[in-house]
Scaffold this motif. Structure first.
Motif, short mmCIF file in Angstrom:
data_model
loop_
_atom_site.label_atom_id
_atom_site.label_comp_id
_atom_site.label_asym_id
_atom_site.label_seq_id
_atom_site.Cartn_x
_atom_site.Cartn_y
_atom_site.Cartn_z
N ALA A 185 18.30 83.35 -46.74
CA ALA A 185 17.45 83.60 -47.90
C ALA A 185 17.73 82.54 -48.96
CB ALA A 185 17.72 84.99 -48.48
N THR A 186 16.67 82.00 -49.52
CA THR A 186 16.75 81.17 -50.72
C THR A 186 15.62 81.66 -51.60
OG1 THR A 186 16.79 78.89 -51.57
CG2 THR A 186 15.48 79.27 -49.59
N GLY A 187 15.24 80.93 -52.64
CA GLY A 187 14.20 81.51 -53.48
C GLY A 187 13.66 80.53 -54.49
N VAL A 188 12.77 81.05 -55.34
CA VAL A 188 12.15 80.24 -56.39
C VAL A 188 12.61 80.78 -57.74
CG1 VAL A 188 10.01 79.34 -57.36
CG2 VAL A 188 10.10 79.95 -54.93
N SER A 189 13.27 79.93 -58.52
CA SER A 189 13.66 80.31 -59.88
C SER A 189 12.90 79.43 -60.86
CB SER A 189 15.18 80.15 -60.06
OG SER A 189 15.55 78.79 -59.88
N PHE A 190 13.10 79.66 -62.14
CA PHE A 190 12.41 78.88 -63.16
C PHE A 190 12.79 77.40 -63.05
CE2 PHE A 190 11.90 77.39 -67.65
CZ PHE A 190 10.52 77.49 -67.69
N ALA A 191 14.03 77.14 -62.61
CA ALA A 191 14.49 75.75 -62.49
C ALA A 191 13.60 74.93 -61.56
CB ALA A 191 15.93 75.72 -61.99
N GLU A 192 13.25 75.49 -60.40
CA GLU A 192 12.40 74.73 -59.47
C GLU A 192 11.00 74.52 -60.03
OE1 GLU A 192 15.35 76.79 -56.66
OE2 GLU A 192 14.00 77.56 -58.19
N GLN A 193 10.54 75.49 -60.83
CA GLN A 193 9.22 75.33 -61.46
C GLN A 193 9.24 74.16 -62.44
OE1 GLN A 193 7.76 79.19 -62.94
NE2 GLN A 193 9.13 80.19 -61.48
N GLN A 194 10.37 73.99 -63.14
CA GLN A 194 10.50 72.86 -64.05
C GLN A 194 10.67 71.55 -63.27
OE1 GLN A 194 13.73 74.55 -66.58
NE2 GLN A 194 12.37 74.04 -68.26
N MET A 195 11.43 71.62 -62.17
CA MET A 195 11.63 70.42 -61.34
C MET A 195 10.31 69.88 -60.80
SD MET A 195 15.05 71.31 -59.14
CE MET A 195 16.61 71.72 -59.95
N ARG A 196 9.40 70.80 -60.45
CA ARG A 196 8.10 70.38 -59.93
C ARG A 196 7.36 69.50 -60.95
NH1 ARG A 196 2.95 71.57 -60.40
NH2 ARG A 196 3.10 73.39 -61.75
N LEU A 197 7.61 69.77 -62.23
CA LEU A 197 6.97 69.01 -63.30
C LEU A 197 7.83 67.83 -63.76
CD1 LEU A 197 5.80 72.12 -65.35
CD2 LEU A 197 4.34 70.65 -63.96
N GLY A 198 8.99 67.64 -63.10
CA GLY A 198 9.91 66.58 -63.50
C GLY A 198 10.58 66.86 -64.83
N LYS A 199 10.74 68.17 -65.16
CA LYS A 199 11.21 68.54 -66.50
C LYS A 199 12.55 69.27 -66.51
CE LYS A 199 7.20 68.46 -69.32
NZ LYS A 199 6.85 68.96 -70.63
N TYR A 200 13.23 69.32 -65.38
CA TYR A 200 14.51 70.03 -65.38
C TYR A 200 15.61 69.03 -65.72
CZ TYR A 200 18.32 73.11 -64.12
OH TYR A 200 19.44 73.88 -64.18
N PHE A 201 16.45 69.40 -66.69
CA PHE A 201 17.51 68.50 -67.12
C PHE A 201 18.42 68.13 -65.94
CE2 PHE A 201 21.89 68.01 -68.82
CZ PHE A 201 21.68 66.81 -69.49
N ASP A 202 18.65 66.84 -65.75
CA ASP A 202 19.61 66.37 -64.75
C ASP A 202 19.13 66.56 -63.31
OD1 ASP A 202 21.99 65.07 -64.40
OD2 ASP A 202 23.18 66.89 -64.16
N GLN A 203 17.81 66.69 -63.09
CA GLN A 203 17.34 66.81 -61.71
C GLN A 203 17.42 65.45 -61.03
OE1 GLN A 203 13.17 68.02 -62.82
NE2 GLN A 203 12.56 66.65 -61.17
N PRO A 204 17.57 65.42 -59.69
CA PRO A 204 17.66 64.12 -59.01
C PRO A 204 16.32 63.40 -59.00
CG PRO A 204 17.75 65.94 -57.42
CD PRO A 204 17.72 66.56 -58.77
N ALA A 205 16.35 62.13 -58.63
CA ALA A 205 15.12 61.35 -58.51
C ALA A 205 14.29 61.90 -57.35
CB ALA A 205 15.46 59.88 -58.28
N PHE A 206 12.96 61.84 -57.49
CA PHE A 206 12.07 62.20 -56.37
C PHE A 206 12.20 61.14 -55.28
CE2 PHE A 206 9.58 63.93 -60.09
CZ PHE A 206 9.72 65.26 -59.79
N PRO A 207 12.00 61.49 -54.01
CA PRO A 207 11.81 62.84 -53.46
C PRO A 207 13.17 63.53 -53.22
CG PRO A 207 11.65 61.22 -51.70
CD PRO A 207 11.90 60.44 -52.97
N PHE A 208 13.16 64.86 -53.26
CA PHE A 208 14.38 65.61 -52.94
C PHE A 208 13.99 67.00 -52.46
CE2 PHE A 208 13.58 66.53 -57.40
CZ PHE A 208 13.86 67.89 -57.54
N VAL A 209 14.98 67.71 -51.93
CA VAL A 209 14.78 69.09 -51.44
C VAL A 209 15.26 70.04 -52.53
CG1 VAL A 209 15.43 70.79 -49.68
CG2 VAL A 209 15.11 68.38 -49.04
N PRO A 210 14.36 70.83 -53.15
CA PRO A 210 14.81 71.80 -54.15
C PRO A 210 15.52 72.99 -53.48
CG PRO A 210 12.46 71.28 -54.37
CD PRO A 210 12.90 70.81 -53.01
N GLY A 211 15.85 73.97 -54.29
CA GLY A 211 16.52 75.18 -53.79
C GLY A 211 17.84 75.38 -54.50
#
Length: 343
Positions: free
Chosen positions: A39-65
């Motif tokens: 089991a994994t899931g969708v949190s608010f963080a991944e929703q922000q990552m989709r928009l490139g707006k999560y602090f300290d997210q890696p460069a695209f492309p990457f695997v969220p979760g």
């Protein structure tokens, strides 16, 4: 290791722009394990990552979760072989949307026997966030009154249950269609779409409240601050109000930090702060891991005892992660959208 399936976020795309990728997973290295995702899931963080707006997210492309629950199927050098076949939870920040993934053994937290993988998944990041904000940041106590914005969400629904278990009165905001569910969790529901929402909360708690847990930020943050009585704490843990604003993702966050710091200096006995899940990881990794293990173990124990009822909005197969993300972003669900292996 055989071929694994993972979901790649290639850039700023709509949910349907996620890509399914198959690749070979290398053998785990020193201190690592291979976890088979249950089991994994969708949190608010991944929703922000989709928009490139999560602090300290890696460069695209990457695997969220952001987090994952699974069974250890292989161990690297220096790792106890007896871990194989046992179920664990881990906070990964990225990488969880995969059929198998490599995780540091030090990051594994045992899931109690009898706790379903999807149930455990709903309280990994959400449960730790709720527990730490309540017990470590706000330090609320029996008999207090708190306000939880978004009481139907993943963090919010967990916060409500933890608070009620601790003997705390909860006022929870949610859309009208979720009021029965919020009431069932033990909170007094208030419609967040009501323009007089803050006045309604004041009617329920005329003397002010002991804590407000606010993930919305934006213009309403001042109203959250005004709800506090002397000695109260405003805990902000996100800026959902600015999620879709164009421009630099950090600007609203920096403004937010500045405002919270300024309020903290006011001589009125109230305090304000931003909750950061990752605080201390870089400089004190061992202490960070120990705290995370303690807090997540406490939350999982409450799930096992039936005190905490995980709110599972839906279980969606890994190959349909785009639909899972779209559902989570629709803001129509109660609880967490969970991604599970292919049937």
């Amino acid at each position: 290791m055989n071929a694994i399936t993972e979901i790649v976020l290639p850039g700023v795309v709509e949910p349907e722009g996620l890509q399914v990728q198959v690749r070979d997973l290398p053998a785990p290295g020193e201190g690592q394990v291979v976890l088979r995702m249950e089991a994994t899931g969708v949190s608010f963080a991944e929703q922000q990552m989709r928009l490139g707006k999560y602090f300290d997210q890696p460069a695209f492309p990457f695997v969220p979760g952001y987090d994952v629950v699974g069974t250890v199927v292989a161990v690297g050098p220096g790792v106890d072989r007896d871990l194989r076949g046992h179920r664990f939870a881990a906070v990964t920040k990225v990488g969880g949307w995969a059929s198998h993934l490599i995780v540091e053994a030090a990051d594994l937290v045992p899931v109690p026997d009898g706790v379903d993988a999807a149930a455990a998944e709903t309280v990994v990041v959400n449960g730790v966030t709720a527990w730490q904000m309540m017990h470590r940041t706000a330090k609320v106590k029996r008999g207090d009154t708190i306000v939880v914005l978004g009481a139907n969400g993943g963090v919010g629904s967990t916060l409500v249950q933890l608070a009620r278990h601790a003997g705390i009165r909860v006022i929870g905001t949610a859309s009208a269609r979720h009021h029965d569910a919020v009431r069932e969790l033990g909170a007094i529901p208030v419609d967040y779409r009501d323009p007089q929402m803050y006045s309604r909360i004041r009617e329920i708690a005329p003397d002010g409240v002991d804590a407000v847990f606010d993930h919305v930020g934006g213009a309403g943050l001042m109203e959250s601050w005004k709800l506090l009585r002397r000695g109260g704490a405003l805990v902000n843990y996100g800026s959902a109000a600015t999620k879709d604003e164009p421009g630099n993702a950090m600007l609203p966050v920096l403004k937010l930090f500045g405002r919270l710091m300024m309020w903290n200096l006011l001589p009125n006995g109230r305090r304000a702060g931003f909750y950061n899940f990752w605080a201390g990881k870089r400089f004190r990794p061992a202490a960070f891991r120990a705290r995370l293990r303690d807090d997540l173990s406490a939350v999982l124990r409450l799930v096992g005892e039936g005190v905490l009822t995980p709110q599972i909005a839906a279980r969606i197969p890994l190959s349909e992660t785009a639909a899972a993300l779209a559902l989570a972003e629709s803001r129509t669900v109660l609880g967490k959208v969970v991604i599970v292996p292919e049937p």
